[in-house]
Design an enzyme around this catalytic site. Structure first.
Site, PDB file in Angstrom:
ATOM      1  N   ASP A 258       2.479   5.896  -6.630  1.00 58.73           N
ATOM      2  CA  ASP A 258       3.769   5.826  -5.942  1.00 58.73           C
ATOM      3  C   ASP A 258       4.965   5.826  -6.887  1.00 58.73           C
ATOM      4  O   ASP A 258       6.093   6.043  -6.441  1.00 58.73           O
ATOM      5  CB  ASP A 258       3.827   4.568  -5.064  1.00 58.73           C
TER       6      ASP A 258
ATOM      7  N   HIS B  84       0.877  -1.194   0.000  1.00 59.54           N
ATOM      8  CA  HIS B  84       0.000   0.000   0.000  1.00 59.54           C
ATOM      9  C   HIS B  84       0.906   1.234   0.000  1.00 59.54           C
ATOM     10  O   HIS B  84       1.703   1.416  -0.926  1.00 59.54           O
ATOM     11  CB  HIS B  84      -0.931  -0.110   1.218  1.00 59.54           C
TER      12      HIS B  84
ATOM     13  N   HIS C  38      -2.150  -2.147  -9.488  1.00 67.39           N
ATOM     14  CA  HIS C  38      -3.155  -1.550  -8.604  1.00 67.39           C
ATOM     15  C   HIS C  38      -4.382  -2.444  -8.606  1.00 67.39           C
ATOM     16  O   HIS C  38      -4.749  -2.993  -9.640  1.00 67.39           O
ATOM     17  CB  HIS C  38      -3.528  -0.143  -9.100  1.00 67.39           C
TER      18      HIS C  38
HETATM   19  N1  ACO Z   1       5.210  -5.907 -10.866  1.00 63.77           N
HETATM   20  C1  ACO Z   1       5.091  -7.013 -11.630  1.00 63.77           C
HETATM   21  N2  ACO Z   1       3.973  -7.749 -11.701  1.00 63.77           N
HETATM   22  C2  ACO Z   1       2.925  -7.388 -10.972  1.00 63.77           C
HETATM   23  C3  ACO Z   1       2.966  -6.223 -10.161  1.00 63.77           C
HETATM   24  C4  ACO Z   1       4.170  -5.487 -10.131  1.00 63.77           C
HETATM   25  N3  ACO Z   1       4.283  -4.400  -9.367  1.00 63.77           N
HETATM   26  N4  ACO Z   1       1.770  -6.078  -9.565  1.00 63.77           N
HETATM   27  C5  ACO Z   1       1.005  -7.106  -9.955  1.00 63.77           C
HETATM   28  N5  ACO Z   1       1.692  -7.890 -10.797  1.00 63.77           N
HETATM   29  C6  ACO Z   1       1.193  -9.113 -11.450  1.00 63.77           C
HETATM   30  C7  ACO Z   1       1.152 -10.255 -10.461  1.00 63.77           C
HETATM   31  O1  ACO Z   1       2.367 -10.956 -10.407  1.00 63.77           O
HETATM   32  C8  ACO Z   1       0.020 -11.079 -11.014  1.00 63.77           C
HETATM   33  O2  ACO Z   1       0.514 -11.809 -12.112  1.00 63.77           O
HETATM   34  P1  ACO Z   1       0.065 -13.345 -12.322  1.00 63.77           P
HETATM   35  O3  ACO Z   1      -1.431 -13.279 -12.490  1.00 63.77           O
HETATM   36  O4  ACO Z   1       0.828 -13.743 -13.546  1.00 63.77           O
HETATM   37  O5  ACO Z   1       0.479 -14.047 -11.086  1.00 63.77           O
HETATM   38  C9  ACO Z   1      -0.939 -10.041 -11.578  1.00 63.77           C
HETATM   39  O6  ACO Z   1      -0.162  -8.883 -11.809  1.00 63.77           O
HETATM   40  C10 ACO Z   1      -2.066  -9.681 -10.632  1.00 63.77           C
HETATM   41  O7  ACO Z   1      -1.486  -9.355  -9.379  1.00 63.77           O
HETATM   42  P2  ACO Z   1      -2.282  -9.440  -8.025  1.00 63.77           P
HETATM   43  O8  ACO Z   1      -1.317  -9.636  -6.889  1.00 63.77           O
HETATM   44  O9  ACO Z   1      -3.418 -10.392  -8.103  1.00 63.77           O
HETATM   45  O10 ACO Z   1      -2.907  -7.992  -7.977  1.00 63.77           O
HETATM   46  P3  ACO Z   1      -3.489  -7.315  -6.696  1.00 63.77           P
HETATM   47  O11 ACO Z   1      -4.680  -6.575  -7.120  1.00 63.77           O
HETATM   48  O12 ACO Z   1      -3.671  -8.231  -5.546  1.00 63.77           O
HETATM   49  O13 ACO Z   1      -2.283  -6.368  -6.278  1.00 63.77           O
HETATM   50  C11 ACO Z   1      -0.903  -4.617  -5.722  1.00 63.77           C
HETATM   51  C12 ACO Z   1      -2.243  -5.011  -6.341  1.00 63.77           C
HETATM   52  C13 ACO Z   1      -0.781  -5.201  -4.321  1.00 63.77           C
HETATM   53  C14 ACO Z   1      -0.844  -3.110  -5.610  1.00 63.77           C
HETATM   54  C15 ACO Z   1       0.235  -5.142  -6.637  1.00 63.77           C
HETATM   55  O14 ACO Z   1       0.097  -4.641  -7.919  1.00 63.77           O
HETATM   56  C16 ACO Z   1       1.633  -4.831  -6.080  1.00 63.77           C
HETATM   57  O15 ACO Z   1       2.142  -5.579  -5.225  1.00 63.77           O
HETATM   58  N6  ACO Z   1       2.278  -3.728  -6.580  1.00 63.77           N
HETATM   59  C17 ACO Z   1       3.584  -3.319  -6.111  1.00 63.77           C
HETATM   60  C18 ACO Z   1       3.446  -2.529  -4.811  1.00 63.77           C
HETATM   61  C19 ACO Z   1       2.804  -1.176  -5.051  1.00 63.77           C
HETATM   62  O16 ACO Z   1       3.179  -0.421  -5.936  1.00 63.77           O
HETATM   63  N7  ACO Z   1       1.830  -0.836  -4.167  1.00 63.77           N
HETATM   64  C20 ACO Z   1       1.165   0.481  -4.218  1.00 63.77           C
HETATM   65  C21 ACO Z   1      -0.247   0.357  -4.709  1.00 63.77           C
HETATM   66  S1  ACO Z   1      -0.986   1.937  -4.874  1.00 63.77           S
HETATM   67  C22 ACO Z   1      -1.295   2.408  -3.317  1.00 63.77           C
HETATM   68  O17 ACO Z   1      -1.524   1.640  -2.426  1.00 63.77           O
HETATM   69  C23 ACO Z   1      -1.259   3.847  -3.032  1.00 63.77           C
END
Ligand code: ACO
Length: 382
Positions: A319, A224, A264
């Site tokens: 971010d 987050h 996201h």
């Molecule tokens: N880099 C590479 N791949 C990613 C990323 C990333 N940052 N984020 C998601 N994916 C991929 C996952 O590996 C997954 O791939 P798969 O289906 O082949 O396994 C797919 O995208 C879906 O990912 P989920 O984890 O199901 O997506 P979720 O909705 O749960 O996650 C989250 C959202 C937690 C923000 C995620 O994108 C993440 O961890 N991002 C990096 C951390 C980040 O930037 N957080 C800030 C969010 S914005 C905020 O809170 C203000």
């Protein structure tokens, strides 16, 4: 009642709200019907707080009275400063120090027994909390630098006063406007994890200090709010390594590492706030003549876009560009997430007050998957 499991409450509708409208498919965000781009350009953070808490944009008189009341609440008790001193001695992280200090603020609230259903009383509490967060953060930063905390300056804007208390100098117009805009961009975002945490706490009719303290805890995680610091750490890591940004991103992909600042739960395209911050970063890079962070982030974005991530719905979020903007303002890296909390507290408070007006205790179910009807063997026989 459906017994279908929705892990992470993904896609589950739990309430109605007039606060923020998000279209994750096209990348659109509005606060109370006003597009974020318009608010970022034409409204200060104080106006945005007024909008979120009172439902409309203020006129000049209303804004002046609101800003004055907010500024009058900036000071914190000596007891809070003493706690911060102890936390500095213990080498506490800023986000945890903020969580502890906000929790302590309730001890000096002049209306400890106010009914959470009394909207005006809750908004007064919200104003006190929001006003004191910059003072806590700036004091913590100065104490850990071995300097005395500075008294807040009531004649400065919310953003300007924070930068003043942090650095000891009144900020220039560009820094103040940039920081103010960053606060506007982070103020609200639907039922994200920290806002939902605040609302869950508020739904028990607990007070706002509990809600905001819980919100800070939820925001601190790397999935987050913690991602803004992770992005900056990534940029520094690239800078110190012999790899270029594209090579770094390629290796991260090969190692299955998630790129901080990408992806996201709601946006399936580039976050509109990231676009605004990217534009701001371009301005700052041009004005300062230092475009390193802009170059790195732009190259990573171009590479990951070519790799098809954006097409798959994984795109830059807010971010990805905020840390670089804060670095241009000279703000220490581990204050980025606390700054996010400073702004988002406005949204948490607005949501909790809105939710409590038509409250329903939030109490979902879990499906039990453990054993049943076991017999307790006396301890000596186990
Ligand atoms: N880099 C590479 N791949 C990613 C990323 C990333 N940052 N984020 C998601 N994916 C991929 C996952 O590996 C997954 O791939 P798969 O289906 O082949 O396994 C797919 O995208 C879906 O990912 P989920 O984890 O199901 O997506 P979720 O909705 O749960 O996650 C989250 C959202 C937690 C923000 C995620 O994108 C993440 O961890 N991002 C990096 C951390 C980040 O930037 N957080 C800030 C969010 S914005 C905020 O809170 C203000």
């Amino acid at each position: 009642m459906s017994d279908e499991l929705q892990r992470g409450l993904e896609g589950v509708l739990v309430a109605e709200s007039d606060l923020s409208y998000i279209d994750g498919e096209v990348g659109e965000l509005q606060y109370r019907g006003y597009p974020i781009e318009d608010l970022a350009r034409n409204a200060t953070f104080e106006e945005v707080l007024y909008l979120l808490w009172h439902g409309e944009l203020p006129d000049r008189d209303a804004l002046a009275a609101f800003s004055e009341r907010l500024a009058a609440e900036h000071a914190v008790d000596d007891a809070v400063i003493e706690t911060l001193e102890r936390l500095v001695e213990a080498d506490e992280r800023p986000m945890a120090a903020l969580r502890t200090a906000v929790s302590q603020l309730s001890a000096s609230d002049p209306e400890p027994d106010a009914d959470p259903e009394d909207v005006e009383a809750s908004l007064r509490k919200g104003r006190r909390i929001t006003a004191k967060i910059p003072t806590i953060l700036a004091a913590f930063e100065r104490l850990r630098q071995g300097e005395e905390p500075l008294e807040p300056q009531e004649d400065l804007s919310y953003a300007g006063n924070f930068l003043y208390m942090l650095t000891g100098a009144e900020p220039d117009d560009v820094s103040e406007e940039t920081f103010d805009m960053a606060l506007t961009l982070h103020a609200d975002h639907g039922f994200n994890a920290s806002t939902f945490t605040s609302i869950v706490i508020g739904s028990t009719m607990a007070d706002l200090y509990s809600s905001v303290t819980g919100g800070i805890g939820a925001l601190s995680g790397p999935l987050h709010g913690g991602a803004n610091q992770d992005v900056m750490e990534m940029l520094f890591e690239i800078d110190e390594s012999d790899k270029g940004p594209v090579e770094w991103a390629k290796d991260a992909r090969n190692d299955g590492v998630r790129i901080p600042g990408w992806g996201h739960r709601v946006y399936k395209t580039k976050d509109p706030r990231a676009k605004i911050l990217q534009g701001k970063l371009e301005d700052l890079a041009e004005a300062s003549g230092g475009s390193k962070w802009l170059d790195y982030t732009t190259e990573i974005e171009a590479y990951l876009t070519d790799e098809g991530l954006v097409e798959k719905g994984i795109a830059p979020n807010v971010d990805f560009y905020s840390g670089s903007v804060y670095d241009h303002l000279g703000i220490p890296m581990d204050l980025y997430t606390p700054i996010f909390a400073m702004s988002r507290a406005g949204g948490w408070i607005a949501h909790v007050v809105e939710y409590q007006e038509d409250n329903r205790l939030i109490r979902p179910l879990s499906r039990y998957t453990g054993p049943r009807d076991q017999e307790v063997t006396p301890i000596d026989e186990r």
